[in-house]
Design a protein around this motif. Sequence first.
Motif, PDB file in Angstrom:
ATOM      1  N   ILE A  50      42.251  12.827  77.090  1.00  0.00           N
ATOM      2  CA  ILE A  50      41.965  12.992  75.673  1.00  0.00           C
ATOM      3  C   ILE A  50      42.310  11.745  74.868  1.00  0.00           C
ATOM      4  CG2 ILE A  50      42.588  14.295  73.587  1.00  0.00           C
ATOM      5  CD1 ILE A  50      43.066  16.723  75.425  1.00  0.00           C
ATOM      6  N   SER A  51      43.467  11.158  75.136  1.00  0.00           N
ATOM      7  CA  SER A  51      44.003  10.099  74.280  1.00  0.00           C
ATOM      8  C   SER A  51      43.541   8.705  74.654  1.00  0.00           C
ATOM      9  CB  SER A  51      45.537  10.146  74.313  1.00  0.00           C
ATOM     10  OG  SER A  51      46.023  11.432  74.029  1.00  0.00           O
ATOM     11  N   ALA A  52      43.164   8.484  75.911  1.00  0.00           N
ATOM     12  CA  ALA A  52      42.813   7.133  76.355  1.00  0.00           C
ATOM     13  C   ALA A  52      41.412   7.047  76.952  1.00  0.00           C
ATOM     14  CB  ALA A  52      43.853   6.633  77.363  1.00  0.00           C
ATOM     15  N   PHE A  53      41.141   7.863  77.977  1.00  0.00           N
ATOM     16  CA  PHE A  53      39.850   7.713  78.649  1.00  0.00           C
ATOM     17  C   PHE A  53      38.686   8.111  77.757  1.00  0.00           C
ATOM     18  CE2 PHE A  53      36.486   8.897  81.709  1.00  0.00           C
ATOM     19  CZ  PHE A  53      36.327   7.642  82.284  1.00  0.00           C
ATOM     20  N   SER A  54      38.959   8.948  76.757  1.00  0.00           N
ATOM     21  CA  SER A  54      37.888   9.327  75.830  1.00  0.00           C
ATOM     22  C   SER A  54      37.279   8.115  75.145  1.00  0.00           C
ATOM     23  CB  SER A  54      38.411  10.307  74.786  1.00  0.00           C
ATOM     24  OG  SER A  54      39.472   9.738  74.041  1.00  0.00           O
ATOM     25  N   LEU A  55      38.067   7.066  74.925  1.00  0.00           N
ATOM     26  CA  LEU A  55      37.521   5.845  74.318  1.00  0.00           C
ATOM     27  C   LEU A  55      36.475   5.224  75.231  1.00  0.00           C
ATOM     28  CD1 LEU A  55      37.539   3.631  72.120  1.00  0.00           C
ATOM     29  CD2 LEU A  55      39.341   2.500  73.445  1.00  0.00           C
TER      30      LEU A  55
END
Length: 275
Positions: free
Chosen positions: A119-124
């Motif tokens: 959610i916090s990193a790979f979503s970028l």
Amino acid sequence: MPDFLNLTGKTIVVVGVANRKSVAWLTAKTLEEQGAKVVYSVRSAARKASLTKLLADKPTFICDVEEEGASQRLAAEIIAAGHGPIHGLVHSIAFANYSEGFKPFEETKRADFLQATAISAFSLVELANAFKPHFAPGASVVTIGISSLTVTPDNYGYMGPIKAALESATRFLAKSFNPTPGVRFNVIGSGPLKTSASAGIPGYLESYLYAEKLTFRKQNLATQEVANSVVYLLSERSSGHNGATLVVDAGLGSNFFDAEIVRLAMRPEIGPPPK
């Protein structure tokens, strides 16, 4: 008066609006004041309903980045609705499961770490890939990180390493997207903020007040100050920034040996200095 930021008429997608206190909302509001067209993305239908008054008559889409394929659907829906090309993207998403309180770092559960990373990193990475065909030349992507990746706050848990992954991913995206199609990727390294999300972190208030004493001005950041920096990075005036972290912390990262903090730590019994 000249349009210094030259954002008028630009289309910016803001992902992660949670409420009127969030970085995403204040960024979007400031972008609209500068003449940009903002396309909003929220996590769920319930969140969209809770923001009815805030986002009334604004183009708003739903994207739960935890779901595989959600980023691709978001991009497709936004373009199908006639909102392309995209001149900027704001990634303001973070989540960690603190429901069981804080544990020693080595006791972090695999499922919690992987969920927070997705959610916090790979979503970028997924959002960047989804919007790649739709970015205008010179588009700018900005994500929200933290001001220091070398500190180890007890009450931030495993999110420290995940924010480090977010910052590293930003640099790799900046390289991967250049020289073609020439999209910029940058991080805002924000100091502690008084937001609804931070209120859910156990012990955060004490950390927030401590950080305030370390700022040069003895006053913590306003969320609007972070939003202003995001807007700058979205504008063409920041064209020299790529793969970088712009720290916005009112100086706290350079003030570890503040005389008042040292005095209180070594001699807490003497109290505050006389006025």
